[in-house]
Design an enzyme around this catalytic site. Structure first.
Site, PDB file in Angstrom:
ATOM      1  CG  HIS A  77      -2.094  -0.868   1.120  1.00 16.16           C
ATOM      2  ND1 HIS A  77      -3.191  -0.747   1.926  1.00 16.16           N
ATOM      3  CD2 HIS A  77      -2.375  -1.885   0.264  1.00 16.16           C
ATOM      4  CE1 HIS A  77      -4.110  -1.647   1.573  1.00 16.16           C
ATOM      5  NE2 HIS A  77      -3.629  -2.357   0.574  1.00 16.16           N
ATOM      6  CE1 TYR A 206      -4.832   3.998   8.973  1.00 22.73           C
ATOM      7  CE2 TYR A 206      -5.229   4.004  11.325  1.00 22.73           C
ATOM      8  CZ  TYR A 206      -4.550   3.532  10.224  1.00 22.73           C
ATOM      9  OH  TYR A 206      -3.566   2.574  10.397  1.00 22.73           O
ATOM     10  N   PRO A 297      -3.200   0.443  18.791  1.00 23.31           N
ATOM     11  CG  PRO A 297      -4.961  -0.991  18.327  1.00 23.31           C
ATOM     12  CD  PRO A 297      -4.303  -0.270  19.445  1.00 23.31           C
ATOM     13  CE  LYS A 301       4.712   3.428  13.361  1.00 22.38           C
ATOM     14  NZ  LYS A 301       4.555   2.702  12.099  1.00 22.38           N
ATOM     15  CE1 TYR A 391       0.265   2.901   7.730  1.00 22.45           C
ATOM     16  CE2 TYR A 391      -0.812   3.902   9.621  1.00 22.45           C
ATOM     17  CZ  TYR A 391      -0.767   2.935   8.632  1.00 22.45           C
ATOM     18  OH  TYR A 391      -1.775   1.980   8.563  1.00 22.45           O
TER      19      TYR A 391
HETATM   20  P1  FAS Z   1       3.226 -11.586  21.545  1.00 22.67           P
HETATM   21  O1  FAS Z   1       2.288 -11.311  22.683  1.00 22.67           O
HETATM   22  O2  FAS Z   1       2.706 -11.618  20.146  1.00 22.67           O
HETATM   23  O3  FAS Z   1       3.937 -13.004  21.771  1.00 22.67           O
HETATM   24  C1  FAS Z   1       4.322 -13.423  23.070  1.00 22.67           C
HETATM   25  C2  FAS Z   1       4.295 -14.947  23.066  1.00 22.67           C
HETATM   26  O4  FAS Z   1       4.789 -15.407  24.339  1.00 22.67           O
HETATM   27  C3  FAS Z   1       2.877 -15.507  22.913  1.00 22.67           C
HETATM   28  O5  FAS Z   1       2.840 -16.489  21.911  1.00 22.67           O
HETATM   29  C4  FAS Z   1       2.565 -16.079  24.295  1.00 22.67           C
HETATM   30  O6  FAS Z   1       1.711 -17.204  24.220  1.00 22.67           O
HETATM   31  C5  FAS Z   1       3.953 -16.446  24.792  1.00 22.67           C
HETATM   32  N1  FAS Z   1       4.064 -16.486  26.260  1.00 22.67           N
HETATM   33  C6  FAS Z   1       3.496 -15.627  27.150  1.00 22.67           C
HETATM   34  N2  FAS Z   1       3.837 -15.989  28.405  1.00 22.67           N
HETATM   35  C7  FAS Z   1       4.644 -17.092  28.303  1.00 22.67           C
HETATM   36  C8  FAS Z   1       5.300 -17.925  29.249  1.00 22.67           C
HETATM   37  N3  FAS Z   1       5.180 -17.683  30.560  1.00 22.67           N
HETATM   38  N4  FAS Z   1       6.038 -18.964  28.789  1.00 22.67           N
HETATM   39  C9  FAS Z   1       6.161 -19.192  27.461  1.00 22.67           C
HETATM   40  N5  FAS Z   1       5.547 -18.456  26.509  1.00 22.67           N
HETATM   41  C10 FAS Z   1       4.795 -17.408  26.938  1.00 22.67           C
HETATM   42  N6  FAS Z   1      -0.521  -4.458  16.702  1.00 22.67           N
HETATM   43  C11 FAS Z   1      -0.713  -3.795  15.545  1.00 22.67           C
HETATM   44  O7  FAS Z   1       0.245  -3.256  14.986  1.00 22.67           O
HETATM   45  N7  FAS Z   1      -1.982  -3.723  14.991  1.00 22.67           N
HETATM   46  C12 FAS Z   1      -3.074  -4.340  15.580  1.00 22.67           C
HETATM   47  O8  FAS Z   1      -4.194  -4.262  15.085  1.00 22.67           O
HETATM   48  C13 FAS Z   1      -2.896  -5.048  16.783  1.00 22.67           C
HETATM   49  N8  FAS Z   1      -3.965  -5.693  17.393  1.00 22.67           N
HETATM   50  C14 FAS Z   1      -3.747  -6.362  18.572  1.00 22.67           C
HETATM   51  C15 FAS Z   1      -4.810  -7.035  19.243  1.00 22.67           C
HETATM   52  C16 FAS Z   1      -4.584  -7.705  20.456  1.00 22.67           C
HETATM   53  C17 FAS Z   1      -5.741  -8.412  21.168  1.00 22.67           C
HETATM   54  C18 FAS Z   1      -3.301  -7.695  21.038  1.00 22.67           C
HETATM   55  C19 FAS Z   1      -3.055  -8.372  22.397  1.00 22.67           C
HETATM   56  C20 FAS Z   1      -2.241  -7.041  20.384  1.00 22.67           C
HETATM   57  C21 FAS Z   1      -2.464  -6.382  19.140  1.00 22.67           C
HETATM   58  N9  FAS Z   1      -1.411  -5.741  18.471  1.00 22.67           N
HETATM   59  C22 FAS Z   1      -1.585  -5.071  17.308  1.00 22.67           C
HETATM   60  C23 FAS Z   1      -0.093  -5.759  18.985  1.00 22.67           C
HETATM   61  C24 FAS Z   1       0.548  -7.077  18.624  1.00 22.67           C
HETATM   62  O9  FAS Z   1       0.587  -7.209  17.229  1.00 22.67           O
HETATM   63  C25 FAS Z   1       1.884  -7.106  19.301  1.00 22.67           C
HETATM   64  O10 FAS Z   1       2.576  -5.877  19.153  1.00 22.67           O
HETATM   65  C26 FAS Z   1       2.749  -8.232  18.816  1.00 22.67           C
HETATM   66  O11 FAS Z   1       2.038  -9.429  18.977  1.00 22.67           O
HETATM   67  C27 FAS Z   1       4.053  -8.205  19.636  1.00 22.67           C
HETATM   68  O12 FAS Z   1       4.729  -9.393  19.427  1.00 22.67           O
HETATM   69  P2  FAS Z   1       5.522 -10.103  20.621  1.00 22.67           P
HETATM   70  O13 FAS Z   1       6.329  -9.092  21.328  1.00 22.67           O
HETATM   71  O14 FAS Z   1       6.159 -11.283  20.011  1.00 22.67           O
HETATM   72  O15 FAS Z   1       4.397 -10.529  21.692  1.00 22.67           O
HETATM   73  C1  PHB Z   2      -5.218  -4.220  10.997  1.00 24.67           C
HETATM   74  O1  PHB Z   2      -5.302  -4.467   9.791  1.00 24.67           O
HETATM   75  O2  PHB Z   2      -5.493  -5.056  11.886  1.00 24.67           O
HETATM   76  C2  PHB Z   2      -4.773  -2.837  11.424  1.00 24.67           C
HETATM   77  C3  PHB Z   2      -4.309  -1.955  10.472  1.00 24.67           C
HETATM   78  C4  PHB Z   2      -3.903  -0.685  10.859  1.00 24.67           C
HETATM   79  C5  PHB Z   2      -3.973  -0.329  12.200  1.00 24.67           C
HETATM   80  C6  PHB Z   2      -4.439  -1.236  13.161  1.00 24.67           C
HETATM   81  C7  PHB Z   2      -4.847  -2.492  12.766  1.00 24.67           C
HETATM   82  O3  PHB Z   2      -3.585   0.924  12.582  1.00 24.67           O
END
Ligand code: FAS
Ligand code: PHB
Length: 397
Positions: A77, A206, A297, A301, A391
């Site tokens: 994009h 957005y 989100p 980032k 961004y």
């Molecule tokens: P993660 O949380 O992805 O990974 C951590 C891993 O460690 C998991 O697999 C977990 O099961 C494991 N773990 C935890 N405790 C443990 C333990 N005690 N022992 C062993 N393993 C363990 N970011 C965006 O940019 N856009 C979005 O739209 C967006 N939506 C999101 C929605 C939700 C519900 C959440 C929670 C986050 C969202 N995020 C979004 C942010 C998300 O993308 C995170 O930034 C990203 O997953 C970060 O990656 P990690 O740091 O690897 O953490």
């Molecule tokens: C998504 O596609 O999940 C998404 C994209 C942009 C954002 C947040 C979430 O800022």
């Protein structure tokens, strides 16, 4: 009960984007690591989260040899739309900063990294439990855990990479008196849906609206990802599919444009917070990703910041093993936190600009400030260039 002792160079806790990408970069340099994950492979691969990859993150995944499917199936994009009632304006990324973003779900990034690790025959233990980190203030830290077969095991390593997300055990392993945290909890949340319907737009929208923010994103040319701002106290069961589609259509309404609805296959509410914990290193324990920080989100980032941490951490570990120098390890926390705060500010700024207070908390003065900011950002080349470079991702350190 027997205690198996495994020895490696880097113990990685967490098989999310941070842990898996770190394992990949280390493996390419011949540095041994073991990844421990407390969920199943199916759970980890199905967890719907981020959708947008910054240009530097795409370059990093490509250089790491895990970008083939991203380039084949991901959608490049070159802009986003910012909208308020009656107006929709495009921010042109290549024109403003020479970079783009890619729409490619976090689920797919995780699948690609898991496939690469398992194809290489490298250790990735799912369904573990009782994770505990020990002796990080010595040069022989340990991680104890119970494996999927119920066997108590010990992983001895030179370093422990805490990639276990916001609710993991790594950050609390750093003593409270040595840690500083900053947090802002926002008075709204996002209700997100995944729908089997072609996107009604070519690029993300957005939208600011007095009823609340709305975002039209996507996962492919046949699958849409959309969000509406809701009160944090809302319950998913109070939002029927029709109610969600109606709110989306209202908040993104524009003359001559219509939103196509379709079957909703996932619906969830995500609270919004900014959170930073420092330092990101304590002795031989180093934190990366959500274990150290959370961003709302709105700036897309979260996943990208995890990748940026991992690049800095990998370079520090690689330097240590190649030269014995701890200089980059000693600088890791400060180097990572510089980008963390830049992304934290940008995510807060996008969130503050696009989310009106609604209901009794609605303040017409704040609404006018937000609209003024949106009109400025979409009419000033300098202001839109600032949004574009943040961004699409500031160059890695
Ligand atoms: P993660 O949380 O992805 O990974 C951590 C891993 O460690 C998991 O697999 C977990 O099961 C494991 N773990 C935890 N405790 C443990 C333990 N005690 N022992 C062993 N393993 C363990 N970011 C965006 O940019 N856009 C979005 O739209 C967006 N939506 C999101 C929605 C939700 C519900 C959440 C929670 C986050 C969202 N995020 C979004 C942010 C998300 O993308 C995170 O930034 C990203 O997953 C970060 O990656 P990690 O740091 O690897 O953490
Ligand atoms: C998504 O596609 O999940 C998404 C994209 C942009 C954002 C947040 C979430 O800022």
């Amino acid at each position: 009960m027997s205690t198996d002792v495994i020895r490696t160079q880097v113990a990685i806790i967490g098989a999310g984007p941070a842990g898996l990408l770190l394992g990949r970069l280390l493996a390419l340099q011949g540095i041994d690591a073991v990844i421990l994950e407390n969920r199943s492979r199916e759970y980890v691969e199905a967890r719907i989260r981020a959708g947008v990859l910054e240009h530097p993150a795409v370059d990093l995944l490509t250089e790491a040899g895990v970008g083939d499917r991203l380039h084949a199936e991901g959608l490049r994009h070159d802009g986003i739309y910012l909208q308020w009632p009656g107006e929709r304006h495009r921010i042109d990324f290549p024109k403003l900063c020479g970079r783009s973003v890619w729409v490619y779900g976090q689920t797919e990034v995780v699948k690609d990294l898991i496939d690469a690790r398992l194809e290489a025959g490298l250790p990735l233990l799912f369904d573990i439990s009782d994770t505990a980190i020990h002796d990080v203030e010595t040069d022989r830290p340990r991680v104890t855990f119970t494996d999927a077969d119920g066997v108590a095991r010990t992983l001895e390593a030179d370093f422990v990479a805490g990639c276990d997300g916001f609710h993991g055990v790594s950050r609390p392993t750093i003593p409270d008196h040595l840690r500083t945290t900053w947090e802002r909890v926002y008075p709204f949340a996002w209700l997100g849906i995944l729908a089997e319907v072609a996107p009604s737009t070519d690029e993300l929208i957005y939208a600011w609206h007095p009823d609340g923010f709305a975002l039209h994103s996507m996962r492919s040319t046949t699958r849409s990802r959309l969000y509406v701002q809701v009160d944090p106290s809302e319950k998913v069961e109070d939002w029927s599919d029709d109610r969600v589609w109606e709110a989306l259509a209202t908040r993104m309404a524009l003359p001559g444009w219509s939103l196509q609805s379709g079957p909703v296959i996932e619906k969830s509410i995500t609270p919004m917070r900014s959170f930073v914990s420092a330092p990101m290193r304590h002795g031989r324990l180093l934190l990366a990703g959500d274990a150290a920080h959370i961003v709302p989100p709105t700036g897309a980032k979260g996943l990208n910041l995890a990748a940026a941490d991992v690049k800095v951490l990998f370079e520090a570990l690689d330097s240590f093993y190649r030269t014995g120098s701890t200089a980059l390890l000693d600088a890791y926390s400060d180097t990572a936190l510089h980008r963390v705060w830049r992304a934290t500010h940008f995510s807060w700024w996008m969130t503050s600009m696009l989310h009106p207070a609604t209901g009794p908390g609605a303040d017409p003065f704040d609404h006018q400030l937000q609209l003024s900011q949106l009109k400025y950002v979409t009419s000033s080349e300098a202001a839109s260039a600032s949004l574009a470079e943040n961004y699409t991702g500031m160059p890695f350190a």
